[in-house]
Design a protein around this motif. Structure first.
Motif, short mmCIF file in Angstrom:
data_model
loop_
_atom_site.label_atom_id
_atom_site.label_comp_id
_atom_site.label_asym_id
_atom_site.label_seq_id
_atom_site.Cartn_x
_atom_site.Cartn_y
_atom_site.Cartn_z
N ASN A 1 0.81 -1.21 0.00
CA ASN A 1 0.00 0.00 0.00
C ASN A 1 0.86 1.27 0.00
O ASN A 1 2.00 1.27 0.46
CB ASN A 1 -0.90 -0.01 1.23
N THR A 2 0.30 2.35 -0.48
CA THR A 2 0.95 3.64 -0.42
C THR A 2 1.32 4.00 1.03
O THR A 2 0.55 3.76 1.95
CB THR A 2 0.02 4.72 -0.98
N ALA B 1 11.11 4.86 -3.05
CA ALA B 1 11.56 6.25 -3.18
C ALA B 1 10.40 7.22 -3.24
O ALA B 1 10.53 8.40 -2.87
CB ALA B 1 12.44 6.39 -4.43
N THR B 2 9.24 6.75 -3.70
CA THR B 2 8.06 7.62 -3.80
C THR B 2 6.96 7.21 -2.84
O THR B 2 5.82 7.67 -2.96
CB THR B 2 7.52 7.59 -5.24
N GLU B 3 7.31 6.31 -1.88
CA GLU B 3 6.34 5.80 -0.89
C GLU B 3 5.21 4.99 -1.54
O GLU B 3 4.11 4.91 -1.02
CB GLU B 3 5.75 6.93 -0.06
N GLY B 4 5.49 4.41 -2.71
CA GLY B 4 4.56 3.47 -3.33
C GLY B 4 3.43 4.13 -4.09
O GLY B 4 3.46 5.32 -4.37
N PRO B 5 2.44 3.27 -4.41
CA PRO B 5 2.28 1.85 -4.08
C PRO B 5 3.15 0.96 -4.97
O PRO B 5 3.87 1.44 -5.83
CB PRO B 5 0.80 1.61 -4.35
N TYR C 1 -4.45 -3.51 -13.67
CA TYR C 1 -4.17 -2.87 -12.38
C TYR C 1 -4.08 -1.36 -12.57
O TYR C 1 -3.36 -0.88 -13.45
CB TYR C 1 -2.87 -3.39 -11.80
N ILE C 2 -4.83 -0.61 -11.73
CA ILE C 2 -4.80 0.85 -11.79
C ILE C 2 -4.75 1.39 -10.37
O ILE C 2 -5.69 1.19 -9.59
CB ILE C 2 -6.05 1.42 -12.50
N PRO C 3 -3.67 2.07 -9.97
CA PRO C 3 -3.64 2.72 -8.66
C PRO C 3 -4.38 4.06 -8.74
O PRO C 3 -4.16 4.84 -9.67
CB PRO C 3 -2.15 2.92 -8.42
N ILE C 4 -5.24 4.31 -7.77
CA ILE C 4 -6.01 5.56 -7.76
C ILE C 4 -5.47 6.50 -6.69
O ILE C 4 -5.00 7.59 -6.97
CB ILE C 4 -7.50 5.31 -7.52
N GLU C 5 -5.52 6.05 -5.45
CA GLU C 5 -5.03 6.82 -4.31
C GLU C 5 -4.81 5.87 -3.16
O GLU C 5 -5.15 4.68 -3.25
CB GLU C 5 -6.02 7.91 -3.91
N LYS C 6 -4.25 6.36 -2.06
CA LYS C 6 -4.00 5.49 -0.93
C LYS C 6 -5.29 4.81 -0.49
O LYS C 6 -6.33 5.45 -0.38
CB LYS C 6 -3.40 6.27 0.24
#
Length: 501
Positions: free
Chosen positions: A376-377, A405-409, A441-446
């Motif tokens: 997870n982010t 380096a960018t805190e994920g995800p 797979y699509i990350p949206i937000e934490k």
């Protein structure tokens, strides 16, 4: 019948019943560990099924898996290693075993070669008393299963100085008679012949993962021990015995987080082997056999993945240097196929239980396992070097470091048939071919991300109302049907991750 003969008959019957009761009490009260570990040895030795014997300490018990050696190379073997066994005990373990079989090869691990005391009940003058007691207690594992004989008496006399302690091994009812309060139902199975036995031909696999690496100064190249030790003497006796009996001998020094003194002892083992003209595999010097950040259970012992790698290294040596039969497919060895299948079932059970995150990530490295790992982010895992290293080994890339380096995800899809897919940060994955079908797979937000079949956007494998904010999710699915076998969730608790399944 006259009184005299009648009394004699009654006395004989009474003595027979008494002897039977005492014998039964001995069987019930004895600790069963030695019988459980060695029962299959006696069976396979009687059937002349053992081509190789492994002897040594717990490094051997936890570091050599006879079932892997059989499954990958067709070689049948037994792991006769003992917890805490010094080389003098390994020598006597070999001598006792040779009364039951004559293998083609003996593999002796030289760990603790530097130990320079003869009697296990004496140790060094400054050895703490609890360590002396442990040394004596550990000897029971290898000793108890062997019946009383002149050979056993000779072994005990050579290993133990105190006569009272010797008697505990020759007549172990002395030490076990007060176990009544400890007895469980399994203790009585010895009477019925249904006692559980070791199912890995003497080996014991460990599953935890030590991810922090201990570093010690390197010894000088070729540096050996300054004195001729008892350990060295008994290694020489083991080699002598094998050469005299026409048995092949291989000396090893299995890998672990070796201190400088261990490195010197390993060099000494090499020197002894060279003096006798026998092969030696010093795995402390061989890069790439194990990864100390994934393959150790603790400082000194391999875990199941490390044991598989080390066993394969020895199997490769045999395939190149020895003419041993391949017993795979031989009906007489069907028991070995059954035990190998049981071992895989044990691996599957550990994999699907998911109790320990490091153990879980390590077991996911199996080629026959399909899985999805999502971090997870802003997960604490991005700051855990051990977890990141395990994921990096699993992916074969530095993607987890990039995500960190960018805190994920971060997500990794590892499919046994179709390959691996990885996405870091806000990267997406489209139409990845897997046994589950094509995945997107699509990350949206934490705490909100999409992983769904490309043909059905209504499904989201990475969202559950009760688990939406966990740090790590792991899905394991069937390689053929694509069925999800388990969905594991982990979150940090103090300094460790815990399962919230």
């Amino acid at each position: 019948m006259k009184k005299g003969p009648r009394l004699l008959v009654s006395t004989v019957i009474f003595l027979i019943i008494l002897a039977g009761a005492v014998f039964a009490a001995m069987l019930v009260t004895e600790r069963k560990s030695s019988y459980e570990k060695n029962a299959s040895f006696f069976q396979e030795a009687k059937a002349d099924h053992l081509d190789v014997l492994f002897i040594g300490s717990s490094h051997v018990i936890n570091g050599i898996n006879p079932l892997v050696l059989y499954e990958n190379y067709g070689i049948t073997s037994y792991n006769l290693g003992g917890h805490g066994s010094l080389l003098q005990e390994s020598y006597w373990q070999l001598i006792r075993a040779l009364q039951y079989c004559k293998p083609d090869y003996v593999v002796v691990d030289a760990y603790m070669l530097e130990k320079n005391y003869k009697y296990l009940d004496k140790c060094y003058e400054d050895t703490p008393e609890d360590e002396r007691k442990t040394s004596i207690e550990q000897l029971h594992l290898n000793m108890d299963a062997y019946p009383l004989s002149r050979l056993k008496i000779a072994a005990i006399n050579d290993l133990i100085e105190d006569k009272d302690i010797r008697n505990q091994f020759l007549f172990n009812f002395i030490v076990y008679h007060d176990r009544w309060k400890e007895l469980e139902g399994s203790d009585f199975k010895r009477l019925t012949g249904t006692m559980n036995t070791n199912s890995a031909m003497g080996a014991e696999m460990r599953y935890l993962v030590k991810t922090d690496v201990d570093e010690y100064p390197q010894c000088e190249e070729g540096q050996v021990l300054d004195e001729h030790t008892v350990g060295e003497e008994y290694l020489m006796k083991i080699i002598d015995e094998c050469q005299r009996d026409g048995i092949g001998i291989l000396v090893t020094y299995l890998p672990f987080s070796a201190e400088t003194k261990d490195q010197i002892a390993a060099n000494t083992a090499e020197a002894v082997a060279e003096r006798y003209g026998v092969p030696c595999i010093n795995m402390l010097k061989e890069d790439g056999i194990i990864d100390e950040a994934t393959d150790l259970n603790d400082h000194g012992h391999l875990n199941v993945n490390g044991a598989t790698k080390v066993t394969n290294r020895i199997g490769e040596w045999f395939s190149q240097n020895a003419d041993l039969a391949d017993h795979r497919g031989d009906g007489d060895y069907s028991k070995w196929d059954e035990l190998a299948a049981d071992f895989h079932e044990e691996l599957d059970d550990m994999l699907l239980s998911g109790n320990d995150i490091r153990c879980e990530l390590n077991l996911l490295m199996r080629d026959d396992v399909s899985s999805i790992v999502y971090v997870n982010t802003e997960s604490e895992a991005f700051h855990d070097e051990g977890i990141k290293h395990l994921i990096s080994r699993l992916s074969g890339t530095d993607g987890i470091e990039m995500a960190s380096a960018t805190e994920g995800p971060y997500i990794l899809i590892k499919d046994a048939a179709y390959g691996k897919y990885e996405a870091c940060g806000m990267e997406t994955i489209e139409n990845a071919a897997t046994a589950m079908g094509e995945l997107t797979y699509i990350p949206i937000e934490k705490n909100f991300r999409l992983l769904y079949p490309s043909s059905d956007e209504e499904v989201n494998y990475l969202y559950d109302d009760t688990h939406y904010d966990e740090d790590i999710q792991i899905l394991i699915y069937d390689n053929n049907s694509g069925e999800i076998l388990t969905h594991l969730y982990y979150e940090p608790e103090q300094t460790e991750y815990v399962s919230t399944k």
